[in-house]
Design a protein around this motif. Structure first.
Motif, PDB file in Angstrom:
ATOM      1  N   SER A   1       0.833  -1.202   0.000  1.00 16.40           N
ATOM      2  CA  SER A   1       0.000   0.000   0.000  1.00 16.40           C
ATOM      3  C   SER A   1       0.867   1.252   0.000  1.00 16.40           C
ATOM      4  CB  SER A   1      -0.907   0.002   1.240  1.00 16.40           C
ATOM      5  OG  SER A   1      -1.563   1.246   1.385  1.00 16.40           O
ATOM      6  N   LYS A   2       0.424   2.305  -0.699  1.00 17.92           N
ATOM      7  CA  LYS A   2       1.122   3.591  -0.689  1.00 17.92           C
ATOM      8  C   LYS A   2       1.114   4.189   0.715  1.00 17.92           C
ATOM      9  CE  LYS A   2       0.206   4.894  -5.501  1.00 17.92           C
ATOM     10  NZ  LYS A   2      -0.419   5.909  -6.400  1.00 17.92           N
ATOM     11  N   LEU A   3       0.161   3.750   1.523  1.00 16.80           N
ATOM     12  CA  LEU A   3       0.039   4.257   2.883  1.00 16.80           C
ATOM     13  C   LEU A   3       1.308   4.012   3.680  1.00 16.80           C
ATOM     14  CD1 LEU A   3      -1.936   5.550   4.908  1.00 16.80           C
ATOM     15  CD2 LEU A   3      -2.715   3.247   5.489  1.00 16.80           C
ATOM     16  N   SER A   4       1.937   2.859   3.470  1.00 22.41           N
ATOM     17  CA  SER A   4       3.158   2.521   4.194  1.00 22.41           C
ATOM     18  C   SER A   4       4.256   3.545   3.940  1.00 22.41           C
ATOM     19  CB  SER A   4       3.644   1.129   3.775  1.00 22.41           C
ATOM     20  OG  SER A   4       4.916   0.849   4.309  1.00 22.41           O
ATOM     21  N   GLU A   5       4.470   3.875   2.682  1.00 26.61           N
ATOM     22  CA  GLU A   5       5.509   4.841   2.330  1.00 26.61           C
ATOM     23  C   GLU A   5       5.182   6.226   2.864  1.00 26.61           C
ATOM     24  OE1 GLU A   5       7.784   6.622  -1.652  1.00 26.61           O
ATOM     25  OE2 GLU A   5       6.363   4.952  -1.816  1.00 26.61           O
ATOM     26  N   GLU A   6       3.917   6.597   2.815  1.00 22.13           N
ATOM     27  CA  GLU A   6       3.500   7.913   3.307  1.00 22.13           C
ATOM     28  C   GLU A   6       3.730   8.043   4.806  1.00 22.13           C
ATOM     29  OE1 GLU A   6      -0.567   8.215   2.181  1.00 22.13           O
ATOM     30  OE2 GLU A   6      -0.147   8.411   0.039  1.00 22.13           O
ATOM     31  N   ILE A   7       3.373   7.000   5.548  1.00 22.18           N
ATOM     32  CA  ILE A   7       3.541   7.038   7.006  1.00 22.18           C
ATOM     33  C   ILE A   7       5.016   6.997   7.375  1.00 22.18           C
ATOM     34  CG2 ILE A   7       3.027   5.861   9.175  1.00 22.18           C
ATOM     35  CD1 ILE A   7       0.653   7.271   7.813  1.00 22.18           C
ATOM     36  N   SER A   8       5.794   6.189   6.685  1.00 21.57           N
ATOM     37  CA  SER A   8       7.233   6.125   6.947  1.00 21.57           C
ATOM     38  C   SER A   8       7.887   7.481   6.718  1.00 21.57           C
ATOM     39  CB  SER A   8       7.891   5.065   6.061  1.00 21.57           C
ATOM     40  OG  SER A   8       7.451   3.775   6.397  1.00 21.57           O
ATOM     41  N   HIS A   9       7.508   8.139   5.634  1.00 26.86           N
ATOM     42  CA  HIS A   9       8.043   9.463   5.326  1.00 26.86           C
ATOM     43  C   HIS A   9       7.639  10.471   6.396  1.00 26.86           C
ATOM     44  CE1 HIS A   9       9.412  12.855   2.881  1.00 26.86           C
ATOM     45  NE2 HIS A   9       8.251  13.443   3.134  1.00 26.86           N
ATOM     46  N   LYS A  10       6.390  10.421   6.809  1.00 25.29           N
ATOM     47  CA  LYS A  10       5.900  11.337   7.841  1.00 25.29           C
ATOM     48  C   LYS A  10       6.643  11.121   9.163  1.00 25.29           C
ATOM     49  CE  LYS A  10       1.741  12.464  10.513  1.00 25.29           C
ATOM     50  NZ  LYS A  10       0.306  12.123  10.736  1.00 25.29           N
ATOM     51  N   ASN A  11       6.818   9.861   9.555  1.00 26.27           N
ATOM     52  CA  ASN A  11       7.511   9.554  10.811  1.00 26.27           C
ATOM     53  C   ASN A  11       8.948  10.048  10.788  1.00 26.27           C
ATOM     54  OD1 ASN A  11       5.184   8.292  11.660  1.00 26.27           O
ATOM     55  ND2 ASN A  11       5.958   6.213  11.404  1.00 26.27           N
ATOM     56  N   MET A  12       9.650   9.811   9.671  1.00 18.61           N
ATOM     57  CA  MET A  12      11.031  10.244   9.586  1.00 18.61           C
ATOM     58  C   MET A  12      11.130  11.763   9.581  1.00 18.61           C
ATOM     59  SD  MET A  12      14.170   9.492   9.690  1.00 18.61           S
ATOM     60  CE  MET A  12      14.208   7.714   9.474  1.00 18.61           C
ATOM     61  N   LYS A  13      10.208  12.432   8.938  1.00 22.81           N
ATOM     62  CA  LYS A  13      10.211  13.908   8.943  1.00 22.81           C
ATOM     63  C   LYS A  13      10.037  14.430  10.367  1.00 22.81           C
ATOM     64  CE  LYS A  13       8.126  18.036   6.924  1.00 22.81           C
ATOM     65  NZ  LYS A  13       8.057  18.740   8.221  1.00 22.81           N
ATOM     66  N   GLN A  14       9.147  13.809  11.132  1.00 20.70           N
ATOM     67  CA  GLN A  14       8.947  14.220  12.523  1.00 20.70           C
ATOM     68  C   GLN A  14      10.218  14.014  13.341  1.00 20.70           C
ATOM     69  OE1 GLN A  14       5.531  11.839  13.619  1.00 20.70           O
ATOM     70  NE2 GLN A  14       4.104  13.514  13.203  1.00 20.70           N
ATOM     71  N   ALA A  15      10.910  12.902  13.088  1.00 20.17           N
ATOM     72  CA  ALA A  15      12.163  12.630  13.795  1.00 20.17           C
ATOM     73  C   ALA A  15      13.216  13.678  13.452  1.00 20.17           C
ATOM     74  CB  ALA A  15      12.669  11.235  13.434  1.00 20.17           C
ATOM     75  N   ILE A  16      13.342  13.991  12.185  1.00 24.26           N
ATOM     76  CA  ILE A  16      14.324  14.984  11.739  1.00 24.26           C
ATOM     77  C   ILE A  16      13.986  16.360  12.306  1.00 24.26           C
ATOM     78  CG2 ILE A  16      15.201  16.216   9.714  1.00 24.26           C
ATOM     79  CD1 ILE A  16      14.896  13.565   8.168  1.00 24.26           C
ATOM     80  N   ASP A  17      12.704  16.730  12.285  1.00 25.27           N
ATOM     81  CA  ASP A  17      12.287  18.033  12.810  1.00 25.27           C
ATOM     82  C   ASP A  17      12.599  18.156  14.300  1.00 25.27           C
ATOM     83  OD1 ASP A  17      11.381  18.753  10.321  1.00 25.27           O
ATOM     84  OD2 ASP A  17       9.255  18.434  10.773  1.00 25.27           O
ATOM     85  N   LEU A  18      12.397  17.069  15.044  1.00 30.34           N
ATOM     86  CA  LEU A  18      12.669  17.101  16.484  1.00 30.34           C
ATOM     87  C   LEU A  18      14.166  17.228  16.743  1.00 30.34           C
ATOM     88  CD1 LEU A  18      11.480  16.877  19.354  1.00 30.34           C
ATOM     89  CD2 LEU A  18      11.746  14.393  19.182  1.00 30.34           C
ATOM     90  N   ILE A  19      14.965  16.467  16.019  1.00 26.10           N
ATOM     91  CA  ILE A  19      16.410  16.503  16.214  1.00 26.10           C
ATOM     92  C   ILE A  19      17.006  17.828  15.747  1.00 26.10           C
ATOM     93  CG2 ILE A  19      18.569  15.488  15.327  1.00 26.10           C
ATOM     94  CD1 ILE A  19      17.292  12.763  15.665  1.00 26.10           C
ATOM     95  N   SER A  20      16.383  18.448  14.758  1.00 26.63           N
ATOM     96  CA  SER A  20      16.937  19.693  14.206  1.00 26.63           C
ATOM     97  C   SER A  20      16.906  20.844  15.197  1.00 26.63           C
ATOM     98  CB  SER A  20      16.182  20.087  12.932  1.00 26.63           C
ATOM     99  OG  SER A  20      14.864  20.519  13.233  1.00 26.63           O
ATOM    100  N   ILE A  21      16.052  20.769  16.226  1.00 29.53           N
ATOM    101  CA  ILE A  21      15.982  21.849  17.216  1.00 29.53           C
ATOM    102  C   ILE A  21      16.701  21.479  18.509  1.00 29.53           C
ATOM    103  CG2 ILE A  21      13.819  22.761  16.292  1.00 29.53           C
ATOM    104  CD1 ILE A  21      12.350  21.381  18.595  1.00 29.53           C
ATOM    105  N   ALA A  22      17.320  20.317  18.548  1.00 28.01           N
ATOM    106  CA  ALA A  22      17.997  19.857  19.768  1.00 28.01           C
ATOM    107  C   ALA A  22      19.379  20.480  19.897  1.00 28.01           C
ATOM    108  CB  ALA A  22      18.116  18.336  19.765  1.00 28.01           C
ATOM    109  N   ASP A  23      19.749  20.832  21.126  1.00 26.11           N
ATOM    110  CA  ASP A  23      21.134  21.223  21.370  1.00 26.11           C
ATOM    111  C   ASP A  23      21.883  20.114  22.106  1.00 26.11           C
ATOM    112  OD1 ASP A  23      20.233  21.577  24.049  1.00 26.11           O
ATOM    113  OD2 ASP A  23      19.817  23.678  23.644  1.00 26.11           O
TER     114      ASP A  23
END
Length: 241
Positions: free
Chosen positions: A162-184
């Protein structure tokens, strides 16, 4: 208190935005098994497919129970999971990025958990693709079924047909990157670096990186501090030392 624990505590106290990155190591130490340890050594790529789950629902459930679910629902969160939840409650860490599927961070009480591989919290029907957001459906002693069409469920990110798998994986990784990008401050616990090139791609140059792992990993040369110790001991020193 060991000197490196003192430094760890000082770094956390000084940090305005700390993120913990966790991997399989914090779960395997407390009863979780690797898929390759399952009976028959079934290939993970084969069993995590909708076609396999539809044809072999109870076999799939037994593999999940043996590899993950018994440790999740019988043994429960480790001391490390609980300590990280306590640090979050005390505003010492902003959130957790984890490669683990087991939901143990959530069960331990952590609120801001990014599961970039997905988890048993986010499931999809292999028939009608209806979503179910509840890890407790796996704690019934049998394969969970869709409430709408009664087809078997599986973690959404592993439904590769399902395309849903790729969409959710992309969303999860973006959230991880966004969280780490503001970390000191980023504290890496129990991982050798699975997909680290993705989630550390926005790591700030001025941010500090600490690794807590008894073994050598690819982070050794990147970390500002390598703590060769059990994570529960190090975190206990931070909380109670």
């Amino acid at each position: 208190m060991k000197n490196e624990y003192i430094i760890l505590k000082e770094y956390i106290e000084q940090s305005k935005s700390t993120v913990a990155v966790t991997g399989a190591g914090i779960s395997y130490l407390y009863g979780m098994r690797r898929l390759k340890q399952t009976q028959g050594r079934i290939n993970a790529g084969r069993i995590f497919s909708a076609s396999y789950v539809r044809k072999n629902p109870e076999k799939f459930y037994e593999i999940m129970r043996y590899s993950f679910l018994d440790a999740t629902f019988i043994k429960g969160p480790s001391e490390v999971h609980k300590q990280l939840a306590e640090l979050e409650r005390n505003d010492k860490i902003r959130g957790i990025v984890t490669q683990n599927l087991d939901c143990l961070h959530t069960i331990a009480g952590s609120k801001n958990v990014i599961e970039f591989q997905g988890s048993f919290q986010d499931n999809v029907c292999t028939g009608c693709e209806n979503r179910t957001f509840d890890y407790k459906v796996w704690d019934q002693g049998h394969m969970p079924l869709c409430e709408k069409c009664e087809a078997p469920l599986m973690p959404t990110t592993f439904f590769k047909e399902s395309k849903l798998s790729e969409e959710i994986s992309h969303k999860n990784m973006k959230q991880a990157i966004d969280l780490i990008s503001i970390a000191d401050l980023v504290i890496i616990i129990g991982t050798t670096g699975f997909r680290s090139n993705e989630y550390l791609s926005r790591f700030k140059d001025e941010a500090r990186l600490i690794q807590i792992n008894p073994s050598e990993t690819q982070f050794d040369g990147l970390a500002d501090l390598n703590i060769r110790a059990n994570a529960s001991e190090a975190l206990d020193a931070v909380i109670n030392g």
